[in-house]
Design a protein around this motif. Structure first.
Motif, PDB file in Angstrom:
ATOM      1  N   ASN A 240      11.460   0.608  53.225  1.00  0.00           N
ATOM      2  CA  ASN A 240      11.710  -0.821  53.422  1.00  0.00           C
ATOM      3  C   ASN A 240      11.256  -1.636  52.214  1.00  0.00           C
ATOM      4  O   ASN A 240      11.927  -2.576  51.782  1.00  0.00           O
ATOM      5  CB  ASN A 240      10.977  -1.290  54.679  1.00  0.00           C
TER       6      ASN A 240
ATOM      7  N   ASP B 121      24.110   3.540  52.445  1.00  0.00           N
ATOM      8  CA  ASP B 121      24.598   2.876  51.218  1.00  0.00           C
ATOM      9  C   ASP B 121      24.375   3.752  49.976  1.00  0.00           C
ATOM     10  O   ASP B 121      23.791   3.314  48.974  1.00  0.00           O
ATOM     11  CB  ASP B 121      23.905   1.532  51.033  1.00  0.00           C
TER      12      ASP B 121
ATOM     13  N   ASP C 253      17.012  -2.107  57.757  1.00  0.00           N
ATOM     14  CA  ASP C 253      17.655  -2.433  59.037  1.00  0.00           C
ATOM     15  C   ASP C 253      18.768  -1.435  59.357  1.00  0.00           C
ATOM     16  O   ASP C 253      18.919  -1.010  60.515  1.00  0.00           O
ATOM     17  CB  ASP C 253      18.219  -3.846  58.993  1.00  0.00           C
ATOM     18  N   ARG C 254      19.551  -1.073  58.356  1.00  0.00           N
ATOM     19  CA  ARG C 254      20.616  -0.082  58.589  1.00  0.00           C
ATOM     20  C   ARG C 254      20.019   1.273  58.959  1.00  0.00           C
ATOM     21  O   ARG C 254      20.576   2.002  59.787  1.00  0.00           O
ATOM     22  CB  ARG C 254      21.501   0.043  57.348  1.00  0.00           C
TER      23      ARG C 254
ATOM     24  N   HIS D 154      14.909  -4.906  52.906  1.00  0.00           N
ATOM     25  CA  HIS D 154      14.989  -4.944  54.373  1.00  0.00           C
ATOM     26  C   HIS D 154      16.394  -4.660  54.888  1.00  0.00           C
ATOM     27  O   HIS D 154      16.546  -4.171  56.014  1.00  0.00           O
ATOM     28  CB  HIS D 154      14.524  -6.318  54.870  1.00  0.00           C
ATOM     29  N   GLN D 155      17.423  -4.962  54.118  1.00  0.00           N
ATOM     30  CA  GLN D 155      18.784  -4.676  54.594  1.00  0.00           C
ATOM     31  C   GLN D 155      18.997  -3.182  54.755  1.00  0.00           C
ATOM     32  O   GLN D 155      19.556  -2.727  55.772  1.00  0.00           O
ATOM     33  CB  GLN D 155      19.805  -5.259  53.621  1.00  0.00           C
TER      34      GLN D 155
END
Length: 765
Positions: A385, A453, A394-395, A390-391
């Motif tokens: 994180n 990602d 979160d994923r 944070h994105q």
């Protein structure tokens, strides 16, 4: 006088009252005209032989004009009930009737002398009938009747007096008086009825207006059914709610119409059954929520209804109001969902998990079974994180939730407590081994690599479990004990499952007492510094000391740094303790030779504290230690939390003239970006690589060579930690490290011993 319109009423408006009274006058205008015409023809017939034809013709013309004029005036009063009547209109109508009476007065006074007594009586009979007809027809306008009767009747009475026929004169007068009295009585009754009728109409209009405003401005609508529960008097808004025209739904079964395909479904909605039962039992109901189908779409209606009865008390149907509350229900369901489900993962949240655990415990108590609660904490999630944002975090959490769903069965419910903590409620634990199986399945499943990602991420999971009611008879107790077991699993390094043991309470209590003692350690002078020497790899001269914190508690005795340092970081006590260490180390360093430096370890909590560089300045100023003799040691973990703030603070420290060392390089998420962004003075090689190299481990040897080569190219020094004998010292020296630290050259020692060591070295030199 009030009925006649000659005086204003004590209550009410004269103009409005006259409008109500005269509103129906135009309806009898034609009948009156026909009656007048017939009477005129009879009069002409009687005196055709005794009165000249041209006079009779002129008389008929004048009478016809007067009758026509009255008809025009009466027609103008056709819509008078919608407004008010003026006194001018009142006088005009009365005057026109008086004018219409004058031709008959002329006939009684002029025709009678030219005819016989029989013709006189016949003419009076026609006039008397005309007076009676006028009294009957002109009830809405009593003053007109009074005028006509008085004028024409008075003329008839006078005609009998002139002929000397006193008997008929008295009879005629009595007849006229009777007609006048009846006219006033009939007019009073008529006016009272019209007032009552207007009041009812006004009330109906008000009710209709209110209903129209209600339906136009509100989302509610009216519905009504007959004794067979078929729709009648369908309101436009009700029809609109059904997606049809009023005539299309008129007469259809109410329940069948709103049920749609639900009526033939295997499971008819319960709300429709309840509505049908209420209608069948003729029971009033209020705010009944009913699932309906309109145009193939499921909607929710809120209905209220009450049975209708006629004047005899017989049941005649149902009437009520309804409204479409689909949007409100969807909104309420969304709010309820948000209150019980985690928006990020879609899993039940802490509230719903707590409710589920409560239900499981009640089930266990009722059926004498067992339930379980598993708390899950993700290992190494914080590093992901902090390093990737944070994105990405979160994923990753969303993927973790998907994997958790794949592990559990219908007997379990998983959810997210918050952050990177998850939980599982097991409703029925037939075998304790099942808890272990689920826990290990969760650890194994969550430890598999993730691709988010284009990043391949590796995390793990630690699980703590508690079984109810054995490990707790309440929800709070069971959750707390599972948390204690999870804490034990984390203490063991993570990636493990631990079940609750009563001894964990003792560990938690010990931790609590340890924290309390640590808070008072500075004030009680229980903390002290030890110093471990760092020597030049070639000359083996001491070049610096690393300050190491030790705690000798009056209550707990000597406490290992491995035990109290993590506790201090968890409770943020490391900030005041670290400030004390910095100050004491600087003070002690002023007692050493000027070429000897002191190294102080700084945690991430300290480094990210606002104004930390100011504390460095304060320590140097109060101790008088030159800045170049202070070296700040940090680990790579500080850059994972907030790399920007860490870089800024370290740059400020180096700007003061202090040096910065990167400790434990290679053991964490090592990145050459740290070395590119900051000019470290020293890179410290972890003892694990030194021990590996001494054991001829090729990976460890390769890592040390790579670190040394990189440091040399960046003009940095290298310090090898954990050197314990001469052979290891020679190996490290041969590998190119510039400084050595380890037990071979000196264990951590008290400040007095460090000063003695330096003194001996000076004398030996």
């Amino acid at each position: 006088m009030e009925v006649l319109g000659l005086r204003s009423p004590a209550e009410g408006d004269w103009a409005r009252l006259r409008a109500i009274q005269y509103s129906d006058l135009h309806r009898v205008s034609m009948v009156r005209a026909v009656g007048q015409g017939i009477a005129a023809i009879l009069a002409v017939t009687l005196y055709a032989s005794s009165v000249s034809a041209w006079l009779l013709g002129a008389w008929l013309a004048v009478l016809g004009f007067a009758i026509w004029q009255v008809g025009v005036i009466d027609a103008g009063l056709a819509e008078i009930d919608k407004g008010t009547m003026t006194r001018a209109q009142f006088r005009k109508q009365t005057f026109s009737v008086g004018v219409c009476a004058l031709p008959w007065v002329f006939a009684l006074f002029y025709f009678v002398p030219h005819g016989s007594t029989t013709e006189h009586y016949a003419l009076w009979t026609v006039v008397a009938m005309l007076i009676a007809g006028s009294a009957a027809m002109l009830t809405p306008a009593p003053i007109a009747t009074v005028v006509f009767c008085t004028v024409v009747g008075g003329a008839g009475t006078a005609s009998f007096i002139l002929t000397g026929d006193w008997t008929f004169a008295v009879a005629s007068a009595a007849y006229v008086m009777t007609i006048l009295a009846g006219t006033i009585r009939a007019a009073r009754t008529y006016l009272s009825a019209k007032i009552a009728e207007a009041g009812v109409a006004e009330k109906d209009e008000v009710v209709s207006l209110l209903l129209r405003e209600f339906e136009e401005k509100e989302s509610d609508w009216l519905w009504q059914v007959d004794t067979n529960r078929r729709i009648r008097a369908a309101s436009p808004r009700f029809a609109f709610a059904m997606g049809a025209e009023p005539h299309e739904i008129e007469g259809q079964s109410f329940v069948r119409l709103i049920a749609g395909d639900n009526l033939t479904a295997v499971e008819t909605p319960r709300s429709l059954h309840e509505l049908a039962e209420r209608l069948k039992r003729r029971e009033s109901f209020s705010n009944l929520l009913v699932q309906v189908e309109v145009g193939g779409e499921t909607r929710w209606w809120e209905l209220s209804g009450t049975p209708m009865r006629d004047d005899n008390g017989a049941y005649v149907g149902f009437r009520g109001v309804g409204s479409d509350v689909t949007e409100q229900r969807d909104r309420d369901e969304k709010i309820a969902y948000l209150a019980r489900y985690d928006t990020l993962t879609g899993l039940p949240n802490r509230l719903m998990l707590t409710e589920s655990l409560g239900e499981a415990m009640r089930f266990s108590e009722q059926w004498k079974t067992r339930c379980a609660f598993l708390m899950i904490d993700l290992d190494r999630f914080k590093q992901v994180n902090d390093s990737l944002g944070h994105q990405i975090g979160d994923r990753l959490l969303a993927k973790v939730s998907e994997r958790l769903r794949s592990v559990i069965t219908d007997n379990e419910r998983c959810g997210r407590l918050g952050g990177d903590e998850f939980a599982v409620v097991i409703r029925d634990v037939a075998d304790v081994e099942r808890v272990r199986q689920i826990a290990h399945a969760i650890i194994e499943t969550l430890s598999q690599p993730y691709v988010v990602d284009n990043h391949t991420l590796f995390i793990g999971a630690s699980v703590g479990s508690a079984i109810g009611p054995r490990d707790g008879s309440s929800v709070e107790t069971l959750m707390r004990n599972a948390d204690l077991a999870l804490y034990r699993a984390k203490d063991e390094g993570g990636g493990e499952h631990f079940g609750y043991l009563p001894s964990l309470h003792a560990d938690a209590e010990e931790r609590r007492k340890l924290e309390l003692s640590l808070r008072n350690a500075i004030g009680n002078r229980e903390l002290e510094l030890n110093f471990q020497p760092v020597v030049n790899a070639n000359s083996e001269d001491v070049v610096s000391f690393e300050a190491l914190l030790r705690w000798n508690s009056s209550e707990h005795g000597f406490v290992s740094p491995a035990k109290f340092i993590p506790l201090a970081e968890d409770t943020r006590l490391i900030v005041p303790i670290g400030e004390w260490v910095l100050h004491e180390a600087c003070v002690e360093a002023t007692r050493w030779p000027e070429h000897i430096r002191v190294a102080v370890n700084v945690s991430g909590e300290q480094l990210l504290e606002p104004g930390f560089s100011g504390k460095i300045v304060k320590a140097l100023a109060m101790s008088g230690l030159p800045a170049h003799r202070l070296e700040v040691e940090v680990t790579e973990s500080v850059f994972l939390r907030d790399g920007r703030t860490a870089n800024q603070t370290l740059n400020e420290i180096m700007a003061l003239g202090c040096s910065v060392a990167l400790d434990d390089f290679g053991t964490g998420y090592s990145s050459l970006g740290y070395l590119r962004n900051l000019r470290f003075s020293t890179i410290k090689v972890d003892r694990s690589f030194v021990q590996g190299a001494a054991a001829d481990n090729p990976e460890s040897l390769a890592i040390i060579r790579a670190v040394v080569a990189m440091a040399q190219s960046l003009e940095m020094s290298t310090t090898a930690e954990g050197v314990e004998d001469a052979e290891q010292a020679k190996l490290i020296r041969d590998l190119g490290c510039t400084k050595i630290q380890g037990y071979y050259f000196g264990r951590p020692m008290a400040a007095k011993e460090a000063r003695s060591l330096l003194a001996r070295r000076v004398r030996a030199a």
